[in-house]
Enzyme design. Structure first.
Site, mmCIF file in Angstrom:
data_model
loop_
_atom_site.group_PDB
_atom_site.id
_atom_site.type_symbol
_atom_site.label_atom_id
_atom_site.label_comp_id
_atom_site.label_asym_id
_atom_site.label_seq_id
_atom_site.Cartn_x
_atom_site.Cartn_y
_atom_site.Cartn_z
ATOM 1 N N GLU A 195 0.656 -1.255 0.156
ATOM 2 C CA GLU A 195 -0.150 -0.092 -0.369
ATOM 3 C C GLU A 195 0.713 1.329 -0.078
ATOM 4 O OE1 GLU A 195 -4.744 -1.044 2.104
ATOM 5 O OE2 GLU A 195 -2.048 -0.869 3.219
ATOM 6 N N GLU A 272 -6.740 -6.812 -0.686
ATOM 7 C CA GLU A 272 -7.527 -7.289 0.943
ATOM 8 C C GLU A 272 -8.561 -7.430 0.968
ATOM 9 O OE1 GLU A 272 -5.103 -5.220 3.134
ATOM 10 O OE2 GLU A 272 -3.197 -5.580 2.894
#
Length: 792
Positions: A195, A272
């Site tokens: 991320e 995710e």
């Protein structure tokens, strides 16, 4: 004789047939067990496993959060839920707790974990970092990096960080590179960083990490990176697949719309898919409904979009490993239950059966859904008293002298508690002590008597001390409650990180000449300096008790009568507790207990109301003590905007996604007020805001590290964790919501933020809630910005 030969011939054929059938069955039930080399590549809008289309159905598991004895049980649960892959992080800081001392053994044997995944017929996705977030201390980065005063992480600014990262990746690859699918293993993909677009946009850094992952030994598996639909295009990374992360209830088509415009032939994957959320100390227990969660999962399956459930099973952040978010600072609870399909103890939940019932309709060629394994045994333990105690101030380790205040890392301490002691001169008048950068919670004592408790979450930093005709001994006992694991605040040293000052005349004078006592988290340390007795004590202390078991099993230790601290059972560190909740129990794995006598050791830096505990059959994860409220509005407090002039006003459109508003000119101020006048839906009394960002003169977003909510007219902190500070927590899936349970206050709704300093603002950005719901989406708004504080 002929008959016997014929019988032997028939039996031999039956035996051979049985062996062949068993081998075939192994291949059908467990395609990932094959030891011959395979391939996993990117195709046209699909992943290809050994040249055939393959939809990844992954379950995220974290091996440090699961006792090693339970690894296979949790893997088998995921397979029974319908998963064909297990996704794992590598936690740098658990494998290299001291520089150049690597540990991949026992509980840290990640290669054994991956082999168990393969044994059970599943593939594996590895996410080696170096940064992983995961609500884990410092996002997986080792604390000893902070011993370097000018350390810079996740960037090319600091060659030391890059060098240390590359060394760790090489050690990790020694363990796992042989298990890549091209080598006959089951690792099909390896992630580059994690991320990153939420932290930076330096493509050079990501290229360096990509090259480091490859050169370390992950040179065969398909590489990928994950970001969000709102920021994945902040940088480019050639030769690496791109995946997106988002939460339960998301609009799937909207999440991938921009991505498909840029990457029209790329496979789609939600790397995710957040099944629930993590808990913060002092905030309500987080849940996500089954219906909201399962709907978007079905949408992905119908579109043949690969996914990874984050988390499939959360487990427990044992010991000191729980992290924190900032801004604002907020530490994670020890339980990482996550409201996931498999509960903290490995128990099967309603979500588990919902996922299993859905995915049985999407199995691919050769897949069979096995029955779930039996759940682990749960026991209760009758209440017993910890009848031995050892006061902390009477059991100090050797002290260390320092002229100025320094953080615990400077004393080669990674986690735990630290005591700062000094003497201050006599004074006929009351004085104030001001602590700059207290990390994270402290008790302050004068001559051994407690006078204050300070909490970083509230920004506490000032203590009034009494007048005295003699010198006073000042003790400040600081507990670290988790390093920040997310965003720019990740450089998070513990203890008191800057200075302590005392009023002198009309100003402040820095206090110097300190003695420091370090209290690390190691079990052996707790026993080394503690002298237990049966007498009653007050204040910070260790407590010890014994209990007898005739049988072992998992249990939940009830610590609801205790204050704040840490627990060890038979030498195993169960993690932190804090009376403010929402967690009031600690998970005790049955494999850490034994028949006969067991030892329980508790360090409480506050004060228990009763030195008793019991082992419960079920956890308490949703009980907050009301005296720990962090609401942003006092009773009867009302913001007065009658004489204020807005710097901007207007209406937002009903569309989803970020909305940018530019002012007619730049305005300066320290106090920012967002006023929601109405919602998109008529007669909707709610306001919801996922994120607010302020734009500086240079067009870049202003850093929110100094921001603090000083007023919100309404917050939902009972039915959900939707407090006002969610608007700048940089988590797009969480949001501020005005009260939705009980009485629902009507518009307008106000949010007032102290920016910490006077800044120049040229505009702002607003993100509505990102799930499928539209309640509370703002329509009419006004913006105020002032140098002076607003009136109430």
């Amino acid at each position: 004789m002929t008959l016997n030969k014929h019988a032997l011939y028939i039996n031999a054929r039956l035996f051979i047939f049985t062996i062949l059938f068993a081998v075939l069955a192994m291949h059908v039930h467990a395609p990932a067990r094959a030891q011959s080399p395979g391939t996993f590549t990117l195709g046209n809008k699909e992943f290809l496993l050994n040249g055939k289309p393959f939809v990844i159905r992954a379950a995220e598991l974290h091996y440090p959060r699961i006792p090693k004895e339970y690894w296979e049980h949790r893997i088998q649960l995921c397979k029974a839920m319908g998963m064909n892959t297990v996704c794992i992080y590598l936690f740098w800081n658990i494998h290299e707790q001291k520089p150049d001392v690597y540990d991949f053994s026992g509980q840290n044997d990640v290669a054994e974990f991956v082999r168990l995944v393969q044994k059970n017929g599943m593939y594996c996705i590895v996410r080696p970092g170096p940064y992983v977030c995961a609500e884990w201390d410092m996002g997986g980065l080792p604390w000893w990096l902070l011993k370097k005063k000018d350390i810079a992480v996740r960037s090319m600014e600091d060659p030391y960080f890059i060098t240390r990262t590359q060394k760790f990746l090489k050690e990790a690859a020694k363990q796992l590179a042989p298990l890549q699918i091209q080598n006959g293993g089951n690792i099909i993909m390896v992630q580059v960083e994690n991320e990153y677009a939420t932290f930076g946009s330096d493509g050079r850094y990501m290229e360096t990490i990509r090259n480091s992952v490859r050169s370390a030994g992950f040179d065969k598996a398909q590489l990928f990176r994950c970001d969000w639909s709102s920021n994945f295009n902040k940088y480019q990374l050639d030769g690496v697949a791109t995946t997106l992360n988002f939460g339960a209830g998301s609009n799937i088509d909207n999440q991938f719309k921009k991505f498909q415009e840029i990457y029209p032939t790329a496979p789609l994957m939600c790397s995710e898919y957040w099944t629930g959320w993590f808990d913060h100390w002092g905030k309500p227990h987080e849940t996500r409904s089954v219906n909201t969660f399962i709907g978007s999962l079905k949408d992905m399956m119908d579109r043949k979009i690969s996914f990874s459930l984050y988390m499939a099973h959360g487990g427990t952040s044992f010991g000191q490993w729980g992290g924190a978010n900032a801004p604002p600072y907020s530490a994670m609870a020890t339980s990482y239950d996550y409201n996931a399909p498999v509960g903290e103890q490995g128990n099967i939940t309603e979500k588990f059966f919902a996922v299993r019932d859905l995915l049985k309709n999407y199995l691919q060629e050769g897949e069979i859904l096995p029955d779930p394994p039996a759940e682990k045994r749960v026991i209760t333990i009758p209440e017993f008293e910890l009848n031995e105690s050892a006061p902390l101030f009477e059991n100090l380790p050797p002290g260390k002298r320092t002229e100025t205040i320094r953080p615990m890392e400077d004393f080669d301490q990674g986690w735990g508690r630290i005591l700062y002691r000094t003497t201050i001169a006599a004074s006929a008048a009351k004085r104030k002590i001001v602590i700059t950068e207290l990390h994270d919670w402290a008790s302050v004592f004068i001559d051994g008597k407690p006078i204050a408790k300070l909490d970083r979450r509230r920004g506490d930093n000032t203590v009034e001390i009494p007048a005295s005709q003699t010198k006073l001994r000042l003790d400040i006992l600081v507990e670290a409650t988790g390093r920040v694991n997310y965003g720019k605040a990740i450089i998070d040293r513990k203890g008191i990180t800057e200075k302590v000052e005392i009023t002198e005349g009309s100003g402040l004078k820095e206090i110097k000449d300190w003695t420091v006592y370090n209290f690390p988290v190691d079990y052996n340390f707790q026993n080394k300096y503690t002298r237990f007795s049966s007498r009653q004590v007050t204040g910070p202390a260790w407590y010890r008790g014994k209990f007898i078991l005739r049988e072992t099993g998992d249990t939940f230790l009830d610590v609801s009568t205790w204050g704040k601290g840490m627990v060890w059972v038979n030498g195993h560190n169960l993690g932190r507790f804090w009376k403010i909740g929402p967690q009031q129990t600690l998970f005790v794995p049955g494999v850490w207990l034994k028949k006969g006598e067991n030892e329980l050791l508790i360090l409480d830096v506050d004060q228990p109301s009763s030195a008793k505990v019991a082992g419960l059959a079920k956890p308490i994860l949703d009980k907050i003590n009301p005296d720990a409220s962090l609401l942003s509005r006092f009773i009867g407090q009302n913001l007065d905007l009658s004489n204020e002039v807005p710097v901007s006003k207007g209406e937002f459109g009903p569309e989803e996604g970020w909305k940018t508003i530019k002012f007619d000119k730049a305005h300066t101020g320290r106090f920012f007020c967002f006023e929601a006048l109405s919602a998109q839906q008529a007669n909707d009394p709610l306001t919801t805001v996922a994120e607010l960002e302020l734009i500086g003169d240079d067009g870049n977003n202003l850093a929110p590290l100094k921001w603090k909510v000083v007023y919100a007219d309404s917050e939902e902190v009972t039915a959900s964790n939707s407090s006002a500070d969610k608007v700048f927590d940089t988590q797009e899936s969480t949001f501020w919501q005005s009260q939705s349970s009980g009485a629902k206050p009507s518009h307008p709704h106000h949010l007032l933020i102290d920016l910490g300093e006077v800044v120049s603002v040229s505009g702002f950005r607003y993100l509505p809630r990102s799930d499928k719901k539209t309640g509370g989406m703002v329509k009419g708004y006004r913006i105020y910005l002032k140098n002076a504080a607003f009136k109430f």
